[in-house]
Write an enzyme that holds these catalytic residues in place. Sequence first.
Site, PDB file in Angstrom:
ATOM      1  N   ASN A 111      -9.977  -3.547   2.968  1.00 51.60           N
ATOM      2  CA  ASN A 111      -9.049  -3.355   4.088  1.00 51.60           C
ATOM      3  C   ASN A 111      -8.065  -4.510   4.170  1.00 51.60           C
ATOM      4  OD1 ASN A 111     -10.561  -1.105   4.600  1.00 51.60           O
ATOM      5  ND2 ASN A 111     -11.768  -2.052   6.227  1.00 51.60           N
ATOM      6  N   HIS A 128      -7.724  -6.428  -1.552  1.00 50.92           N
ATOM      7  CA  HIS A 128      -6.377  -5.863  -1.678  1.00 50.92           C
ATOM      8  C   HIS A 128      -5.343  -6.630  -0.869  1.00 50.92           C
ATOM      9  CE1 HIS A 128      -8.444  -1.804  -2.789  1.00 50.92           C
ATOM     10  NE2 HIS A 128      -8.342  -2.606  -3.817  1.00 50.92           N
ATOM     11  N   CYS A 190      14.034 -18.884   0.088  1.00 49.79           N
ATOM     12  CA  CYS A 190      15.031 -18.921  -0.989  1.00 49.79           C
ATOM     13  C   CYS A 190      16.282 -18.116  -0.639  1.00 49.79           C
ATOM     14  CB  CYS A 190      14.421 -18.428  -2.303  1.00 49.79           C
ATOM     15  SG  CYS A 190      14.063 -16.658  -2.358  1.00 49.79           S
ATOM     16  N   GLY A 256     -19.747  11.030   4.893  1.00 50.20           N
ATOM     17  CA  GLY A 256     -19.317  11.855   3.773  1.00 50.20           C
ATOM     18  C   GLY A 256     -19.761  11.261   2.454  1.00 50.20           C
TER      19      GLY A 256
HETATM   20 ZN   LIG Z   1      11.873 -16.445  -1.698  1.00 47.86          ZN
END
Ligand SMILES: [Zn+2]
Length: 285
Positions: A111, A128, A190, A256
């Site tokens: 998650n 993730h 940047c 499930g």
């Molecule tokens: Zn940047």
Amino acid sequence: MTAALPAAVESPSGLDELAGLVADGDVLVLSGAGLSTDSGIPDYRGATGSLRRHTPMTWQTFCRDPRGRHRYWARSFVGWPQMAAARPNAGHSAVARLQRAGLLGGVITQNVDGLHQAAGARDVLELHGGLDRTVCLSCGDVAPRAELHRRLRAANPDFGPRADEVNPDGDAELPEEVLDGFVMVDCRACGAGPLKPDVVFFGETVPRERVDTCFRMLEDSAGLLVLGSSLTVMSGYRFVLRAAELGIPVGVVNLGPTRGDARADVRVDAPLGDVLPELARRCGA
Ligand SMILES: [Zn+2]
């Protein structure tokens, strides 16, 4: 003859065995989307980045298609307040209590919502990534998502879909002409970008170092507890395969069937919001 009770309410099948597995301690948790649905987080399927209503955002689209990226950020801007307002549920709290009781080691989560940490869990590895931060694809700057949201709000004071364009889960269907009015901001460091949520998209691989850390966590564990994942993507399923190879017992709690059922030593098919508080109670947590 007694009236049959719904199995999931009183004592789901397998709960005794599951409590036995967890009571032995040193259990590693692998959690997925099913743990967060009670918190109002829409179910993601595997590697994340896009809500299920839409074709999943892929790494390729995000990186190569400026229009797809623009659409992602416009929808994400609209949906963010609901995501940011999500709170941990009884399942997250039970995991944190079991950990404080010394029965769980670390937590690997698929998650990206940060709710394990919000519930007080420690040693959480976000397989993730996390939606609470952004990364610049040009310079690598990592910034808080809340800061980006403030900048986007300033750049889009009047932007938003009509009420009938927002789904109950906060996701927005934005017509093309509405999308045109959305202004994306540049990287704060940047001045270029593009910015990406610090999550793993479909078509993108989890960094090898992160996977290796997960395997080490697993090898140091006495059990693996899978919570709310159907294990459809290999990024999570591989840990079940490795546990089976290592002879580490696997418990699966999911509403499930899951891809890992055949390799699970204990299987509880019931709502996590019922099972996990009861599991914690039985384990004295
Ligand atoms: Zn940047």
